[in-house]
Design a protein around this motif. Sequence first.
Motif, PDB file in Angstrom:
ATOM      1  N   ARG A 126       0.837  -1.205   0.000  1.00 40.71           N
ATOM      2  CA  ARG A 126       0.000   0.000   0.000  1.00 40.71           C
ATOM      3  C   ARG A 126       0.870   1.251   0.000  1.00 40.71           C
ATOM      4  O   ARG A 126       0.621   2.204  -0.725  1.00 40.71           O
ATOM      5  CB  ARG A 126      -0.937  -0.010   1.200  1.00 40.71           C
ATOM      6  CG  ARG A 126      -2.049   1.024   1.125  1.00 40.71           C
ATOM      7  CD  ARG A 126      -3.099   0.866   2.199  1.00 40.71           C
ATOM      8  NE  ARG A 126      -2.819  -0.027   2.974  1.00 40.71           N
ATOM      9  CZ  ARG A 126      -3.025  -1.155   3.732  1.00 40.71           C
ATOM     10  NH1 ARG A 126      -3.546  -1.497   3.933  1.00 40.71           N
ATOM     11  NH2 ARG A 126      -2.700  -2.022   4.405  1.00 40.71           N
ATOM     12  N   TRP A 127       1.928   1.247   0.810  1.00 46.77           N
ATOM     13  CA  TRP A 127       2.858   2.377   0.846  1.00 46.77           C
ATOM     14  C   TRP A 127       3.493   2.585  -0.525  1.00 46.77           C
ATOM     15  O   TRP A 127       3.585   3.706  -1.013  1.00 46.77           O
ATOM     16  CB  TRP A 127       3.937   2.144   1.904  1.00 46.77           C
ATOM     17  CG  TRP A 127       4.921   3.263   1.962  1.00 46.77           C
ATOM     18  CD1 TRP A 127       4.840   4.394   2.709  1.00 46.77           C
ATOM     19  CD2 TRP A 127       6.152   3.360   1.231  1.00 46.77           C
ATOM     20  NE1 TRP A 127       5.934   5.194   2.485  1.00 46.77           N
ATOM     21  CE2 TRP A 127       6.753   4.581   1.577  1.00 46.77           C
ATOM     22  CE3 TRP A 127       6.787   2.529   0.305  1.00 46.77           C
ATOM     23  CZ2 TRP A 127       7.974   4.990   1.034  1.00 46.77           C
ATOM     24  CZ3 TRP A 127       7.991   2.932  -0.229  1.00 46.77           C
ATOM     25  CH2 TRP A 127       8.570   4.164   0.133  1.00 46.77           C
ATOM     26  N   ALA A 128       3.926   1.497  -1.159  1.00 48.47           N
ATOM     27  CA  ALA A 128       4.570   1.587  -2.473  1.00 48.47           C
ATOM     28  C   ALA A 128       3.602   2.146  -3.509  1.00 48.47           C
ATOM     29  O   ALA A 128       3.993   2.972  -4.349  1.00 48.47           O
ATOM     30  CB  ALA A 128       5.078   0.210  -2.904  1.00 48.47           C
ATOM     31  N   GLU A 129       2.339   1.720  -3.459  1.00 46.93           N
ATOM     32  CA  GLU A 129       1.352   2.234  -4.401  1.00 46.93           C
ATOM     33  C   GLU A 129       1.109   3.731  -4.182  1.00 46.93           C
ATOM     34  O   GLU A 129       1.012   4.498  -5.140  1.00 46.93           O
ATOM     35  CB  GLU A 129       0.030   1.476  -4.247  1.00 46.93           C
ATOM     36  CG  GLU A 129       0.091   0.065  -4.781  1.00 46.93           C
ATOM     37  CD  GLU A 129      -1.162  -0.744  -4.472  1.00 46.93           C
ATOM     38  OE1 GLU A 129      -2.093  -0.213  -3.813  1.00 46.93           O
ATOM     39  OE2 GLU A 129      -1.210  -1.905  -4.877  1.00 46.93           O
ATOM     40  N   GLU A 130       1.011   4.136  -2.924  1.00 47.20           N
ATOM     41  CA  GLU A 130       0.750   5.540  -2.602  1.00 47.20           C
ATOM     42  C   GLU A 130       1.900   6.458  -3.010  1.00 47.20           C
ATOM     43  O   GLU A 130       1.690   7.634  -3.295  1.00 47.20           O
ATOM     44  CB  GLU A 130       0.484   5.694  -1.104  1.00 47.20           C
ATOM     45  CG  GLU A 130      -0.838   5.105  -0.663  1.00 47.20           C
ATOM     46  CD  GLU A 130      -1.000   5.074   0.852  1.00 47.20           C
ATOM     47  OE1 GLU A 130      -0.108   5.574   1.588  1.00 47.20           O
ATOM     48  OE2 GLU A 130      -2.020   4.530   1.309  1.00 47.20           O
ATOM     49  N   HIS A 131       3.101   5.928  -3.045  1.00 42.38           N
ATOM     50  CA  HIS A 131       4.275   6.751  -3.312  1.00 42.38           C
ATOM     51  C   HIS A 131       4.972   6.408  -4.629  1.00 42.38           C
ATOM     52  O   HIS A 131       6.117   6.830  -4.849  1.00 42.38           O
ATOM     53  CB  HIS A 131       5.270   6.636  -2.152  1.00 42.38           C
ATOM     54  CG  HIS A 131       4.694   7.121  -0.851  1.00 42.38           C
ATOM     55  ND1 HIS A 131       4.608   8.465  -0.546  1.00 42.38           N
ATOM     56  CD2 HIS A 131       4.162   6.453   0.182  1.00 42.38           C
ATOM     57  CE1 HIS A 131       4.043   8.588   0.635  1.00 42.38           C
ATOM     58  NE2 HIS A 131       3.755   7.394   1.118  1.00 42.38           N
ATOM     59  N   ALA A 132       4.300   5.658  -5.489  1.00 45.63           N
ATOM     60  CA  ALA A 132       4.915   5.217  -6.748  1.00 45.63           C
ATOM     61  C   ALA A 132       5.448   6.398  -7.561  1.00 45.63           C
ATOM     62  O   ALA A 132       6.560   6.325  -8.102  1.00 45.63           O
ATOM     63  CB  ALA A 132       3.912   4.410  -7.567  1.00 45.63           C
ATOM     64  N   ASP A 133       4.702   7.478  -7.653  1.00 46.24           N
ATOM     65  CA  ASP A 133       5.126   8.640  -8.440  1.00 46.24           C
ATOM     66  C   ASP A 133       6.390   9.270  -7.848  1.00 46.24           C
ATOM     67  O   ASP A 133       7.260   9.738  -8.575  1.00 46.24           O
ATOM     68  CB  ASP A 133       4.027   9.690  -8.516  1.00 46.24           C
ATOM     69  CG  ASP A 133       2.843   9.224  -9.339  1.00 46.24           C
ATOM     70  OD1 ASP A 133       3.015   8.282 -10.147  1.00 46.24           O
ATOM     71  OD2 ASP A 133       1.744   9.777  -9.161  1.00 46.24           O
ATOM     72  N   GLU A 134       6.482   9.281  -6.545  1.00 45.05           N
ATOM     73  CA  GLU A 134       7.626   9.899  -5.858  1.00 45.05           C
ATOM     74  C   GLU A 134       8.881   9.031  -5.893  1.00 45.05           C
ATOM     75  O   GLU A 134       9.987   9.524  -5.679  1.00 45.05           O
ATOM     76  CB  GLU A 134       7.275  10.169  -4.394  1.00 45.05           C
ATOM     77  CG  GLU A 134       6.081  11.083  -4.229  1.00 45.05           C
ATOM     78  CD  GLU A 134       5.589  11.051  -2.799  1.00 45.05           C
ATOM     79  OE1 GLU A 134       6.366  11.397  -1.886  1.00 45.05           O
ATOM     80  OE2 GLU A 134       4.419  10.667  -2.595  1.00 45.05           O
ATOM     81  N   LEU A 135       8.703   7.747  -6.158  1.00 44.24           N
ATOM     82  CA  LEU A 135       9.825   6.809  -6.108  1.00 44.24           C
ATOM     83  C   LEU A 135      10.630   6.743  -7.384  1.00 44.24           C
ATOM     84  O   LEU A 135      11.525   5.940  -7.518  1.00 44.24           O
ATOM     85  CB  LEU A 135       9.310   5.400  -5.749  1.00 44.24           C
ATOM     86  CG  LEU A 135       8.744   5.277  -4.335  1.00 44.24           C
ATOM     87  CD1 LEU A 135       8.064   3.936  -4.146  1.00 44.24           C
ATOM     88  CD2 LEU A 135       9.873   5.459  -3.312  1.00 44.24           C
ATOM     89  N   GLY A 136      10.310   7.595  -8.340  1.00 42.48           N
ATOM     90  CA  GLY A 136      11.127   7.674  -9.555  1.00 42.48           C
ATOM     91  C   GLY A 136      10.857   6.590 -10.555  1.00 42.48           C
ATOM     92  O   GLY A 136      11.722   6.278 -11.360  1.00 42.48           O
TER      93      GLY A 136
END
Length: 113
Positions: A99-109
Amino acid sequence: MSEFDVFLADCPARTTLDLVADTWSVVVVFGLGDGPQRYTELRERIGGISKKMLTQTLRKLERGDLVARRTLATAPPGVEYRLTELGESLLGPVSVLARWAEEHADELGGDDA
């Protein structure tokens, strides 16, 4: 503070992370989270995984007592995999991470454009 030091090579926490913290292990655990599945069903469900990688991952998770394998009395013989009680206990933490990875996918490059 934890009694374990993940910076030490023989740390039990580090050994555990080696078992469960790779992409395919997480995806397989998720894949089995809905209940037992045959090898072919699981492979079809998981896009992009090779037969070799799925087999290696399932064997690794079996050795770690996270997945159980059962031979089915069918013709031809089949195999079914399911999460053990320990494997089911991993679903919660893995779900939070996903869930964290999905929420921050755009920020993770993920998109370099």
